[in-house]
Design a protein around this motif. Sequence first.
Motif, PDB file in Angstrom:
ATOM      1  N   ASP A  73       2.842 -18.420 -11.082  1.00  8.43           N
ATOM      2  CA  ASP A  73       4.162 -17.622 -11.089  1.00  8.43           C
ATOM      3  C   ASP A  73       3.370 -16.247 -11.022  1.00  8.43           C
ATOM      4  OD1 ASP A  73       5.888 -19.480 -11.752  1.00  8.43           O
ATOM      5  OD2 ASP A  73       5.388 -19.564 -13.852  1.00  8.43           O
ATOM      6  N   MET A  74       4.183 -15.279 -10.541  1.00  4.29           N
ATOM      7  CA  MET A  74       4.064 -13.913 -10.452  1.00  4.29           C
ATOM      8  C   MET A  74       2.603 -13.639  -9.631  1.00  4.29           C
ATOM      9  SD  MET A  74       6.706 -12.361 -11.322  1.00  4.29           S
ATOM     10  CE  MET A  74       6.186 -10.723 -11.470  1.00  4.29           C
ATOM     11  N   VAL A  75       2.570 -14.204  -8.506  1.00  6.84           N
ATOM     12  CA  VAL A  75       1.343 -13.989  -7.644  1.00  6.84           C
ATOM     13  C   VAL A  75       1.421 -12.783  -7.167  1.00  6.84           C
ATOM     14  CG1 VAL A  75      -0.217 -14.828  -5.855  1.00  6.84           C
ATOM     15  CG2 VAL A  75       0.936 -16.628  -7.271  1.00  6.84           C
ATOM     16  N   ARG A  76       0.344 -11.866  -7.090  1.00  8.48           N
ATOM     17  CA  ARG A  76       0.277 -10.536  -6.389  1.00  8.48           C
ATOM     18  C   ARG A  76      -0.321 -10.503  -5.010  1.00  8.48           C
ATOM     19  NH1 ARG A  76      -3.595  -6.028  -9.212  1.00  8.48           N
ATOM     20  NH2 ARG A  76      -4.928  -6.504  -7.583  1.00  8.48           N
ATOM     21  N   ILE A  77       0.460  -9.808  -4.551  1.00  5.85           N
ATOM     22  CA  ILE A  77      -0.125  -9.773  -2.947  1.00  5.85           C
ATOM     23  C   ILE A  77      -0.492  -8.207  -2.681  1.00  5.85           C
ATOM     24  CG2 ILE A  77       0.625  -9.857  -0.395  1.00  5.85           C
ATOM     25  CD1 ILE A  77       0.784 -12.588  -1.941  1.00  5.85           C
ATOM     26  N   ASP A  78      -1.669  -7.803  -2.313  1.00  7.16           N
ATOM     27  CA  ASP A  78      -1.988  -6.501  -2.246  1.00  7.16           C
ATOM     28  C   ASP A  78      -2.214  -6.415  -0.683  1.00  7.16           C
ATOM     29  OD1 ASP A  78      -2.198  -6.086  -4.764  1.00  7.16           O
ATOM     30  OD2 ASP A  78      -4.454  -6.010  -4.931  1.00  7.16           O
ATOM     31  N   VAL A  79      -1.689  -5.222   0.206  1.00  8.98           N
ATOM     32  CA  VAL A  79      -1.551  -5.244   1.298  1.00  8.98           C
ATOM     33  C   VAL A  79      -2.110  -3.862   1.752  1.00  8.98           C
ATOM     34  CG1 VAL A  79      -0.079  -4.675   3.326  1.00  8.98           C
ATOM     35  CG2 VAL A  79       0.880  -6.488   1.509  1.00  8.98           C
ATOM     36  N   ILE A  80      -3.135  -3.917   2.824  1.00  9.74           N
ATOM     37  CA  ILE A  80      -3.703  -2.481   3.346  1.00  9.74           C
ATOM     38  C   ILE A  80      -3.435  -2.572   4.800  1.00  9.74           C
ATOM     39  CG2 ILE A  80      -5.505  -2.632   1.721  1.00  9.74           C
ATOM     40  CD1 ILE A  80      -7.417  -3.796   3.955  1.00  9.74           C
ATOM     41  N   ALA A  81      -3.101  -1.066   5.297  1.00 10.85           N
ATOM     42  CA  ALA A  81      -2.767  -0.934   6.736  1.00 10.85           C
ATOM     43  C   ALA A  81      -3.915  -0.098   7.390  1.00 10.85           C
ATOM     44  CB  ALA A  81      -1.545   0.017   6.567  1.00 10.85           C
ATOM     45  N   ARG A  82      -4.374  -0.207   8.426  1.00 12.77           N
ATOM     46  CA  ARG A  82      -5.417   0.259   9.068  1.00 12.77           C
ATOM     47  C   ARG A  82      -4.874   0.965  10.335  1.00 12.77           C
ATOM     48  NH1 ARG A  82     -10.751  -1.071   7.419  1.00 12.77           N
ATOM     49  NH2 ARG A  82     -10.901  -3.067   6.208  1.00 12.77           N
ATOM     50  N   ASN A  83      -5.361   2.280  10.661  1.00  8.34           N
ATOM     51  CA  ASN A  83      -4.556   2.736  12.041  1.00  8.34           C
ATOM     52  C   ASN A  83      -5.909   2.208  13.174  1.00  8.34           C
ATOM     53  OD1 ASN A  83      -7.251   4.153  11.945  1.00  8.34           O
ATOM     54  ND2 ASN A  83      -6.674   6.034  11.535  1.00  8.34           N
ATOM     55  N   GLY A  84      -5.683   2.797  14.335  1.00  4.78           N
ATOM     56  CA  GLY A  84      -6.159   2.238  15.626  1.00  4.78           C
ATOM     57  C   GLY A  84      -7.785   2.502  15.565  1.00  4.78           C
ATOM     58  N   ASP A  85      -8.125   3.463  14.715  1.00  3.17           N
ATOM     59  CA  ASP A  85      -9.578   3.733  14.420  1.00  3.17           C
ATOM     60  C   ASP A  85     -10.222   2.730  13.242  1.00  3.17           C
ATOM     61  OD1 ASP A  85      -9.489   5.521  16.495  1.00  3.17           O
ATOM     62  OD2 ASP A  85      -8.982   7.206  14.844  1.00  3.17           O
ATOM     63  N   GLY A  86      -9.469   1.824  12.827  1.00  5.42           N
ATOM     64  CA  GLY A  86      -9.908   1.058  11.715  1.00  5.42           C
ATOM     65  C   GLY A  86      -9.952   1.460  10.377  1.00  5.42           C
ATOM     66  N   LYS A  87      -9.348   2.723  10.398  1.00  6.16           N
ATOM     67  CA  LYS A  87      -9.647   3.513   8.870  1.00  6.16           C
ATOM     68  C   LYS A  87      -8.312   3.018   8.114  1.00  6.16           C
ATOM     69  CE  LYS A  87      -9.294   8.306   6.711  1.00  6.16           C
ATOM     70  NZ  LYS A  87      -9.012   9.659   6.874  1.00  6.16           N
ATOM     71  N   ILE A  88      -8.526   2.974   6.827  1.00  6.37           N
ATOM     72  CA  ILE A  88      -7.323   2.531   5.934  1.00  6.37           C
ATOM     73  C   ILE A  88      -6.555   3.686   5.738  1.00  6.37           C
ATOM     74  CG2 ILE A  88      -6.480   1.608   3.682  1.00  6.37           C
ATOM     75  CD1 ILE A  88      -9.231  -0.283   3.475  1.00  6.37           C
ATOM     76  N   VAL A  89      -5.180   3.669   6.105  1.00  7.94           N
ATOM     77  CA  VAL A  89      -4.344   4.461   5.924  1.00  7.94           C
ATOM     78  C   VAL A  89      -3.251   4.461   4.967  1.00  7.94           C
ATOM     79  CG1 VAL A  89      -4.709   5.494   8.182  1.00  7.94           C
ATOM     80  CG2 VAL A  89      -2.960   4.058   7.664  1.00  7.94           C
ATOM     81  N   VAL A 121       2.770   5.313   7.053  1.00  4.48           N
ATOM     82  CA  VAL A 121       1.762   4.661   7.809  1.00  4.48           C
ATOM     83  C   VAL A 121       2.198   4.470   9.267  1.00  4.48           C
ATOM     84  CG1 VAL A 121       0.684   3.263   6.030  1.00  4.48           C
ATOM     85  CG2 VAL A 121       2.278   2.351   7.404  1.00  4.48           C
ATOM     86  N   PRO A 122       1.630   4.888  10.362  1.00  6.52           N
ATOM     87  CA  PRO A 122       1.870   4.766  11.647  1.00  6.52           C
ATOM     88  C   PRO A 122       2.499   3.255  11.820  1.00  6.52           C
ATOM     89  CG  PRO A 122      -0.356   5.443  11.415  1.00  6.52           C
ATOM     90  CD  PRO A 122      -0.049   5.421  10.265  1.00  6.52           C
ATOM     91  N   LEU A 123       3.659   3.046  12.624  1.00  7.63           N
ATOM     92  CA  LEU A 123       4.263   2.007  12.731  1.00  7.63           C
ATOM     93  C   LEU A 123       3.293   0.920  13.404  1.00  7.63           C
ATOM     94  CD1 LEU A 123       7.664   3.154  13.284  1.00  7.63           C
ATOM     95  CD2 LEU A 123       6.658   2.295  11.084  1.00  7.63           C
ATOM     96  N   ASP A 124       2.365   1.219  14.297  1.00  9.26           N
ATOM     97  CA  ASP A 124       1.429   0.415  15.061  1.00  9.26           C
ATOM     98  C   ASP A 124       0.019   0.034  14.327  1.00  9.26           C
ATOM     99  OD1 ASP A 124       0.140   2.955  15.161  1.00  9.26           O
ATOM    100  OD2 ASP A 124      -0.607   3.017  17.127  1.00  9.26           O
ATOM    101  N   SER A 125       0.136   0.246  12.866  1.00 10.90           N
ATOM    102  CA  SER A 125      -1.174   0.118  12.091  1.00 10.90           C
ATOM    103  C   SER A 125      -1.226  -1.483  12.004  1.00 10.90           C
ATOM    104  CB  SER A 125      -0.764   0.692  10.633  1.00 10.90           C
ATOM    105  OG  SER A 125      -0.877   1.787  10.558  1.00 10.90           O
ATOM    106  N   LYS A 126      -2.391  -1.890  11.920  1.00 15.71           N
ATOM    107  CA  LYS A 126      -2.795  -3.271  11.520  1.00 15.71           C
ATOM    108  C   LYS A 126      -2.738  -3.650  10.146  1.00 15.71           C
ATOM    109  CE  LYS A 126      -6.197  -6.842  12.462  1.00 15.71           C
ATOM    110  NZ  LYS A 126      -8.038  -7.049  13.125  1.00 15.71           N
ATOM    111  N   VAL A 127      -2.000  -4.635   9.640  1.00 11.47           N
ATOM    112  CA  VAL A 127      -1.894  -4.788   8.275  1.00 11.47           C
ATOM    113  C   VAL A 127      -2.619  -6.169   7.820  1.00 11.47           C
ATOM    114  CG1 VAL A 127      -0.284  -5.433   6.339  1.00 11.47           C
ATOM    115  CG2 VAL A 127       0.215  -3.469   8.299  1.00 11.47           C
TER     116      VAL A 127
END
Length: 366
Positions: free
Chosen positions: A313-329, A354-360
């Motif tokens: 129950d209540m499993v946590r999902i942590d999300v990170i977004a990176r821009n085109g340079d691979g930096k977490i934004v 975050v930029p809409l083209d970020s990699k998540v």
Amino acid sequence: MALSVGDILTESITPAAPAGWFPAGVEGQERYWDGTAWTDHVRPVNAASGRSDFAAPGSTAPGPEKKTRNLLGIVALGLAAVGFIFACIPGALIVGWILLPIAFILGIVALFQKDKPKWQGLTAIIVSVVGTIVGVVVFFVVAATALNNAIDDTVTDKVGTSDIVEEGAPGTAEKPALAAAQELVLGETAFGVDAESGMGWYAVQLTNPNEDYVFGNAAIEVEAYDASGVLLDTGTDYSTILSGSSWYVGRFLQVGSAQIDHIEVRGPSASAATNSPAAETGSFTMGEVTTGSEYDWMTVSGTVTSKFTEDQDMVRIDVIARNGDGKIVGVDTTYTDRVPAGGTAAWKVPLWEVPLDSKVEAFAHL
């Protein structure tokens, strides 16, 4: 002129009972009446002249001496009796030890009350003393029983119930000792501040190098400092750190207009690790992460599959977004209501600024 009850009694007694020896209410005994009240002087009948020294003919002897009840003694006796009962009950000893000393003290006071019965106070003293002795005996019996049970449990734990096998017999090879747990390894870190909300955020990568150890309900503390080394805020997350590498994200709520210069991460030491064989420990597998847009923010969704033998129950999902340079934004967190044992559950979370083209990327945690 109207007379009060006290006046009537005075007028009826005083002239009718001048000082003298009168029957004291006890057969064969007289007590001296001083004309106003009974005194403490008593004597046997006929001790002096063979008759009582009554007043003049026609006078009336005063009424027999009346002793009022000793209420304090009665209270003391009642408390002593109740305390004695509680002193005999192992689970209520403390009540008896409170009541018995009170009864003892009240009994002593009752003994010194003038012109009142003494037997209640004396009995209360005796009962309270006996009750205290009984309470002490009961306490030691209970303590000895508990100690004996604890010793028996300890011996059973150490010896176990397995059969004794002679040294060198087949199948007696000892199991290899468990390898000592290793410390967590800190990897990449990132931090920033949301321009619109003004809240700070962080992301830290932690690796548990132990295949057969986990860190249950571990506190991960991330501290934000400015360029002068002033601690601005601390973000704390609690999670079960499974074997392998994962990301953990969180928020700084009190940074305000200050500028974060660097962060420091504090986590549990190796001594806090719990042995959990990899073959018996469950894990999560993240499905494909998809992104979309709604108004000016990115929407992120995906699935998580459980390899645990029980529902989570209540499993946590942590999300990170990176821009085109691979930096977490940017980062965010969401929760699932339930991930079935051996099953899959969907999740969704919006990402702001975050930029809409970020990699998540997404990571699941207990």
